[in-house]
Structure formats: C-alpha cells, structure tokens
Scaffold this motif. Sequence first.
Motif, PDB file in Angstrom:
ATOM      1  N   ILE A 174       8.258   0.770   0.094  1.00  0.00           N
ATOM      2  CA  ILE A 174       7.317   1.318  -0.390  1.00  0.00           C
ATOM      3  C   ILE A 174       5.930   0.848  -0.346  1.00  0.00           C
ATOM      4  CG2 ILE A 174       6.377   2.519  -2.498  1.00  0.00           C
ATOM      5  CD1 ILE A 174       9.231   3.077  -3.342  1.00  0.00           C
ATOM      6  N   ALA A 175       6.070  -0.575  -0.715  1.00  0.00           N
ATOM      7  CA  ALA A 175       4.719  -1.382  -0.657  1.00  0.00           C
ATOM      8  C   ALA A 175       4.331  -1.497   0.760  1.00  0.00           C
ATOM      9  CB  ALA A 175       5.116  -2.864  -1.348  1.00  0.00           C
ATOM     10  N   THR A 176       5.160  -1.742   1.704  1.00  0.00           N
ATOM     11  CA  THR A 176       4.872  -1.629   3.297  1.00  0.00           C
ATOM     12  C   THR A 176       4.068  -0.603   3.310  1.00  0.00           C
ATOM     13  OG1 THR A 176       6.659  -3.284   3.657  1.00  0.00           O
ATOM     14  CG2 THR A 176       5.386  -2.068   5.306  1.00  0.00           C
ATOM     15  N   LEU A 177       4.609   0.663   3.196  1.00  0.00           N
ATOM     16  CA  LEU A 177       4.161   1.884   3.364  1.00  0.00           C
ATOM     17  C   LEU A 177       2.705   2.181   2.492  1.00  0.00           C
ATOM     18  CD1 LEU A 177       7.219   4.195   3.340  1.00  0.00           C
ATOM     19  CD2 LEU A 177       5.693   3.607   5.318  1.00  0.00           C
ATOM     20  N   SER A 178       2.629   1.691   1.589  1.00  0.00           N
ATOM     21  CA  SER A 178       1.540   1.642   0.547  1.00  0.00           C
ATOM     22  C   SER A 178       0.126   0.791   0.863  1.00  0.00           C
ATOM     23  CB  SER A 178       1.882   1.696  -0.938  1.00  0.00           C
ATOM     24  OG  SER A 178       2.884   2.384  -1.280  1.00  0.00           O
ATOM     25  N   LEU A 179       0.822  -0.227   1.759  1.00  0.00           N
ATOM     26  CA  LEU A 179      -0.470  -1.003   1.821  1.00  0.00           C
ATOM     27  C   LEU A 179      -1.944  -0.652   2.442  1.00  0.00           C
ATOM     28  CD1 LEU A 179      -1.460  -4.074   1.566  1.00  0.00           C
ATOM     29  CD2 LEU A 179      -0.311  -4.749   3.470  1.00  0.00           C
ATOM     30  N   VAL A 180      -1.562   0.007   3.604  1.00  0.00           N
ATOM     31  CA  VAL A 180      -2.938   0.525   4.467  1.00  0.00           C
ATOM     32  C   VAL A 180      -3.561   1.506   3.557  1.00  0.00           C
ATOM     33  CG1 VAL A 180      -3.620   1.595   6.759  1.00  0.00           C
ATOM     34  CG2 VAL A 180      -1.995  -0.232   6.729  1.00  0.00           C
ATOM     35  N   PRO A 181      -2.962   2.411   3.184  1.00  0.00           N
ATOM     36  CA  PRO A 181      -3.675   3.520   2.395  1.00  0.00           C
ATOM     37  C   PRO A 181      -4.273   2.665   1.224  1.00  0.00           C
ATOM     38  CG  PRO A 181      -1.530   4.355   2.934  1.00  0.00           C
ATOM     39  CD  PRO A 181      -1.720   2.851   3.452  1.00  0.00           C
ATOM     40  N   GLY A 182      -3.628   1.885   0.327  1.00  0.00           N
ATOM     41  CA  GLY A 182      -4.148   1.170  -0.665  1.00  0.00           C
ATOM     42  C   GLY A 182      -5.566   0.484  -0.374  1.00  0.00           C
TER      43      GLY A 182
ATOM     44  N   PHE B 196      -7.611   1.524   1.485  1.00  0.00           N
ATOM     45  CA  PHE B 196      -8.622   2.565   1.158  1.00  0.00           C
ATOM     46  C   PHE B 196      -8.734   3.515   0.094  1.00  0.00           C
ATOM     47  CE2 PHE B 196      -7.843   1.271   5.603  1.00  0.00           C
ATOM     48  CZ  PHE B 196      -9.045   1.316   6.525  1.00  0.00           C
ATOM     49  N   ASN B 197      -8.298   2.715  -0.858  1.00  0.00           N
ATOM     50  CA  ASN B 197      -8.086   3.383  -2.254  1.00  0.00           C
ATOM     51  C   ASN B 197      -7.409   4.531  -2.405  1.00  0.00           C
ATOM     52  OD1 ASN B 197     -10.026   1.201  -3.189  1.00  0.00           O
ATOM     53  ND2 ASN B 197     -11.629   2.102  -2.292  1.00  0.00           N
ATOM     54  N   ILE B 198      -6.571   4.652  -1.572  1.00  0.00           N
ATOM     55  CA  ILE B 198      -5.464   5.974  -1.832  1.00  0.00           C
ATOM     56  C   ILE B 198      -4.138   5.412  -2.023  1.00  0.00           C
ATOM     57  CG2 ILE B 198      -4.415   7.663  -0.445  1.00  0.00           C
ATOM     58  CD1 ILE B 198      -6.721   7.557   1.516  1.00  0.00           C
ATOM     59  N   ASN B 199      -3.646   5.851  -3.244  1.00  0.00           N
ATOM     60  CA  ASN B 199      -2.572   5.178  -3.762  1.00  0.00           C
ATOM     61  C   ASN B 199      -1.253   6.052  -4.218  1.00  0.00           C
ATOM     62  OD1 ASN B 199      -3.673   6.199  -5.976  1.00  0.00           O
ATOM     63  ND2 ASN B 199      -3.119   4.577  -7.490  1.00  0.00           N
ATOM     64  N   GLU B 200      -1.384   7.321  -3.534  1.00  0.00           N
ATOM     65  CA  GLU B 200      -0.309   8.095  -3.873  1.00  0.00           C
ATOM     66  C   GLU B 200       1.010   7.809  -3.454  1.00  0.00           C
ATOM     67  OE1 GLU B 200      -3.948  10.491  -4.724  1.00  0.00           O
ATOM     68  OE2 GLU B 200      -3.388   9.288  -3.247  1.00  0.00           O
ATOM     69  N   THR B 201       0.992   6.953  -2.311  1.00  0.00           N
ATOM     70  CA  THR B 201       2.384   6.537  -1.743  1.00  0.00           C
ATOM     71  C   THR B 201       3.128   5.661  -2.802  1.00  0.00           C
ATOM     72  OG1 THR B 201       1.052   4.924  -0.355  1.00  0.00           O
ATOM     73  CG2 THR B 201       1.814   6.897   0.649  1.00  0.00           C
ATOM     74  N   VAL B 202       2.182   4.722  -3.611  1.00  0.00           N
ATOM     75  CA  VAL B 202       2.827   3.845  -4.424  1.00  0.00           C
ATOM     76  C   VAL B 202       3.081   4.559  -5.655  1.00  0.00           C
ATOM     77  CG1 VAL B 202       0.881   2.615  -5.441  1.00  0.00           C
ATOM     78  CG2 VAL B 202       2.745   1.567  -5.319  1.00  0.00           C
ATOM     79  N   THR B 203       2.054   5.375  -6.130  1.00  0.00           N
ATOM     80  CA  THR B 203       2.356   6.106  -7.589  1.00  0.00           C
ATOM     81  C   THR B 203       3.591   7.020  -7.603  1.00  0.00           C
ATOM     82  OG1 THR B 203       0.619   7.618  -6.998  1.00  0.00           O
ATOM     83  CG2 THR B 203      -0.092   5.700  -8.361  1.00  0.00           C
ATOM     84  N   PHE B 204       3.761   7.856  -6.393  1.00  0.00           N
ATOM     85  CA  PHE B 204       4.754   8.698  -6.542  1.00  0.00           C
ATOM     86  C   PHE B 204       6.119   7.925  -5.947  1.00  0.00           C
ATOM     87  CE2 PHE B 204       1.258  11.708  -6.507  1.00  0.00           C
ATOM     88  CZ  PHE B 204       1.492  12.072  -7.818  1.00  0.00           C
ATOM     89  N   GLY B 205       5.875   7.068  -4.873  1.00  0.00           N
ATOM     90  CA  GLY B 205       7.055   6.325  -4.279  1.00  0.00           C
ATOM     91  C   GLY B 205       7.856   5.373  -5.238  1.00  0.00           C
ATOM     92  N   VAL B 206       7.030   4.810  -6.254  1.00  0.00           N
ATOM     93  CA  VAL B 206       8.018   3.708  -6.865  1.00  0.00           C
ATOM     94  C   VAL B 206       8.871   4.387  -7.817  1.00  0.00           C
ATOM     95  CG1 VAL B 206       7.581   1.965  -8.789  1.00  0.00           C
ATOM     96  CG2 VAL B 206       6.229   1.789  -6.728  1.00  0.00           C
TER      97      VAL B 206
END
Length: 141
Positions: free
Chosen positions: A29-37, A39-49
């Motif tokens: 999840i962190a790997t998938l969330s790094l690039v969007p994060g 750019f201040n986009i954090n849905e992948t981490v907020t819904f993925g965790v």
Amino acid sequence: CGEFGGSGVTIGLVIAIMIFGKREDNKAIATLSLVPGLFNINETVTFGVPMVLNPILGIPFVVAPLVTIIIGYVLTVIGFCPVACLTVPWTTPPIVFGFLSCGANVMGAVTQAILIVVSTVIYTPFLISYEKYQNKQAAEA
C-alpha cells in the motif's frame, strides 16, 4: 507550509511504513501511495490501510496536521521560514511547494522537510502498534 502530503499529512505514514513497516500488505500500500502522496493525493493510503474508523491510526491522522501546522507557524513567527506569499497549486509536491510558496526561498523547503520528518516520527509508534494489532488479528483467524 504545515499542511501537505494529503489530509492527515499521511506522507509521514507512507514514509514510516517504508522505513519501519514489517508487513508486506502495508508495504504494498505504501509503495502504491508514494507517488500520489508526493502530489498531496492520499486516498490510496487512507482507504488502503484503511484509516477510516481505525482507532489506532486515527490518532496521528488528527494529531500530525495539528503539530505540523503549529511547528510551521512557530518557525515562521521566529523568522526561520519566511511568510508564504505566493499561491501554489495544491498538487505541488512538498518541499517544492514550500520553496515556491515562500517566494523561492530555500527555508520554505527546509521547513517542509523538517515537517515531513516530524510527521513520520508522529506516525511511527502508531504504525508499530497497528502492525502488532494486525499480526494478532491474523493469528486469531
């Protein structure tokens, strides 16, 4: 300069998972969330965790933005960081955002780098506790 990396300053959580995380699912999840994060986009981490209704990670999700905003304010008041004088698009990556919003002053970037470290430090003990909880849940299943 104090609010970046998505709501909850979750860029700190992503970095904490990448450095201190032991579970492969969280690292994925962190790997998938790094690039969007970045750019201040954090849905992948907020819904993925997930962070929604998560009592362990909900605490730093609220505390990290408060602490980073207060530290950013204090650093501005004492003159360490100049006042943000330019409007920069919200998707501008942290550190670059601080540099540009403070009129191309490197101390804006330094301030944001400090705040990313602070956010990571805030999330780390909660991440460790959360992974222990996940491991316990997996052992019971």
